[in-house]
Design an enzyme around this catalytic site. Structure first.
Site, PDB file in Angstrom:
ATOM      1  CG  ASP A   1      -1.583  -0.125   8.027  1.00  0.00           C
ATOM      2  OD1 ASP A   1      -2.467   0.699   7.748  1.00  0.00           O
ATOM      3  OD2 ASP A   1      -1.371  -1.161   7.357  1.00  0.00           O
TER       4      ASP A   1
ATOM      5  CB  THR B   1       2.833   0.964   6.272  1.00  0.00           C
ATOM      6  OG1 THR B   1       1.461   0.694   6.643  1.00  0.00           O
ATOM      7  CG2 THR B   1       3.692   0.732   7.498  1.00  0.00           C
TER       8      THR B   1
ATOM      9  NE  ARG C   1      14.329  16.258  -2.577  1.00  0.00           N
ATOM     10  CZ  ARG C   1      14.809  16.790  -1.474  1.00  0.00           C
ATOM     11  NH1 ARG C   1      14.660  16.159  -0.315  1.00  0.00           N
ATOM     12  NH2 ARG C   1      15.445  17.944  -1.505  1.00  0.00           N
TER      13      ARG C   1
ATOM     14  N   GLY D   1       0.835  -1.213   0.000  1.00  0.00           N
ATOM     15  CA  GLY D   1       0.000   0.000   0.000  1.00  0.00           C
ATOM     16  C   GLY D   1       0.863   1.253   0.000  1.00  0.00           C
TER      17      GLY D   1
HETATM   18  O1  F6P Z   1      -1.357  -1.455   4.693  1.00  0.00           O
HETATM   19  C1  F6P Z   1      -1.916  -0.283   4.234  1.00  0.00           C
HETATM   20  C2  F6P Z   1      -3.382  -0.418   3.992  1.00  0.00           C
HETATM   21  O2  F6P Z   1      -3.890   0.830   3.629  1.00  0.00           O
HETATM   22  C3  F6P Z   1      -4.184  -1.003   5.162  1.00  0.00           C
HETATM   23  O3  F6P Z   1      -4.471  -0.060   6.151  1.00  0.00           O
HETATM   24  C4  F6P Z   1      -5.397  -1.548   4.462  1.00  0.00           C
HETATM   25  O4  F6P Z   1      -5.952  -2.620   5.187  1.00  0.00           O
HETATM   26  C5  F6P Z   1      -4.853  -2.007   3.150  1.00  0.00           C
HETATM   27  O5  F6P Z   1      -3.634  -1.320   2.940  1.00  0.00           O
HETATM   28  C6  F6P Z   1      -5.765  -1.770   1.967  1.00  0.00           C
HETATM   29  O6  F6P Z   1      -5.179  -2.313   0.849  1.00  0.00           O
HETATM   30  P1  F6P Z   1      -5.682  -2.123  -0.651  1.00  0.00           P
HETATM   31  O7  F6P Z   1      -5.220  -0.780  -1.105  1.00  0.00           O
HETATM   32  O8  F6P Z   1      -5.036  -3.221  -1.385  1.00  0.00           O
HETATM   33  O9  F6P Z   1      -7.175  -2.169  -0.618  1.00  0.00           O
END
Ligand code: F6P
Length: 326
Positions: free
Chosen positions: A131, A129, A24, A14
């Site tokens: 998350d 990420t 960069r 993601g």
């Molecule tokens: O890991 C990042 C994230 O945005 C998570 O929070 C979420 O569960 C997942 O990716 C969503 O993934 P996708 O963009 O494949 O739907």
């Protein structure tokens, strides 16, 4: 140990705001130190499909403020198979790449760990990420920006929640972690956060209602971490309809807008520091580590620790949401 001359940089999984700032920093620090750089498009998929481009200092001009990733990103099931990794390795060597900087989350680092062990390749990862679920680093690149996006959205929802005297469940991302929900709840003065980390402890919805969270209030906002097991915000709203029909509940799922937008100053600085540190780490002979930040200092975290899911959510913060919402 083979001297590193050419670095390949990729973003995978993601996307997260600040990935461009990281690309960069990696590129320019490498060039500054006399190394050459190649951009690998679409993460591990680009290694398998041989989408590798020459990078110069101006390849990364004017991107620090941009969301997304100029290298594009992908999730690549083929890389979980040894044939896929063999093709990736062959392409990498043919392109003259002798070390990789991989920017991404849990899945990216898991892939990097296997690849590095299998082919004895120097790989350093950057935590990219929204998350914030990687261990050994206080923050991941993109978390702060996503949190600010959540805050702006919830502030707006608060206006309409108050006017209509409604209970809102606002679902935020987080994969299986509650960092965005818990921090978002504190930042917005939400009445509660419902997070996977607390799931086994009690029925969070029941506790919320039993505590009479609406006694002195006409409206309430609950931040809910996405959770397929409980159905997330939708699942909770359905339960309210069934079990507590006296409440007028609504659901907002913030979704992928949390992943977009110009990175915050915090994320740009974090990405710049961690990206630069990745090159230093490689030149110092570090292998299989993720660059992270602890108490403001750069640290190198072994891959195994980074993906161990041992980072704890602060109990103080969960208590604080409750205390401040009376
Ligand atoms: O890991 C990042 C994230 O945005 C998570 O929070 C979420 O569960 C997942 O990716 C969503 O993934 P996708 O963009 O494949 O739907």
């Amino acid at each position: 140990m083979e001297k590193i001359k050419c670095i390949g940089v990729l973003t995978s999984g993601g996307d997260a705001p600040g990935m461009n700032a990281a690309i960069r920093a990696v590129t320019r620090t490498a060039i500054y130190n006399g190394l050459s750089v190649k951009g690998i498009m679409r993460g591990y998929r680009g290694l398998i499909n041989n989408e590798i481009v020459e990078f110069h200092s101006d390849s990364v001009s004017n991107i620090i403020q941009k969301g997304g990733t100029i290298l594009r990103t992908a999730r690549c099931p083929e890389f979980t198979a040894s044939e896929g990794r063999k093709t990736a390795y062959d392409n990498m060597r043919r392109a003259g790449i002798d070390a990789v900087v991989a920017i991404g989350g849990d899945g990216t680092i898991t892939g990097a760990r296997i690849f590095a062990e299998e082919y004895n390749i120097p790989i350093v990862a950057l935590p990219g990420t929204i998350d914030n679920d990687l261990s050994g680093t206080d923050s991941t690149i993109g978390f702060d920006t996503a949190l600010n996006t959540i805050m702006e959205c919830v502030d707006k929802i608060r206006d309409t929640a108050t006017s209509h005297e409604r209970l809102f469940f606002v679902e935020v991302m987080g994969h299986t972690a509650g960092y965005l929900a818990l921090n978002g709840a504190l930042a917005t003065g939400a009445e509660a956060a419902i997070i996977p980390e607390m799931e086994t402890e009690d029925d969070q919805l029941k506790t919320l209602i039993d505590n009479g969270f609406r006694k002195s209030k006409n409206s309430a906002i609950v931040l809910v971490a996405e959770n397929p097991k409980t159905g997330g915000a939708m699942g909770l709203a359905e339960r309210v309809k069934r079990e507590y029909p006296q409440y007028d509940a609504r659901v907002t799922i913030l979704g992928h807008l949390q992943r977009g937008g110009s990175p915050s100053a915090f994320d740009r600085i974090l990405a710049s520091r961690l990206g630069s540190a990745a090159i230093t780490a490689l030149q110092e002979g570090q292998r299989n580590v993720m660059t992270g930040i602890r108490n403001g200092e750069i640290v190198y975290v072994p891959f195994s620790q980074a993906i161990s899911h041992t980072k704890k959510l602060s109990q103080d913060m969960t208590d604080l949401v409750r205390i401040l919402s009376i």
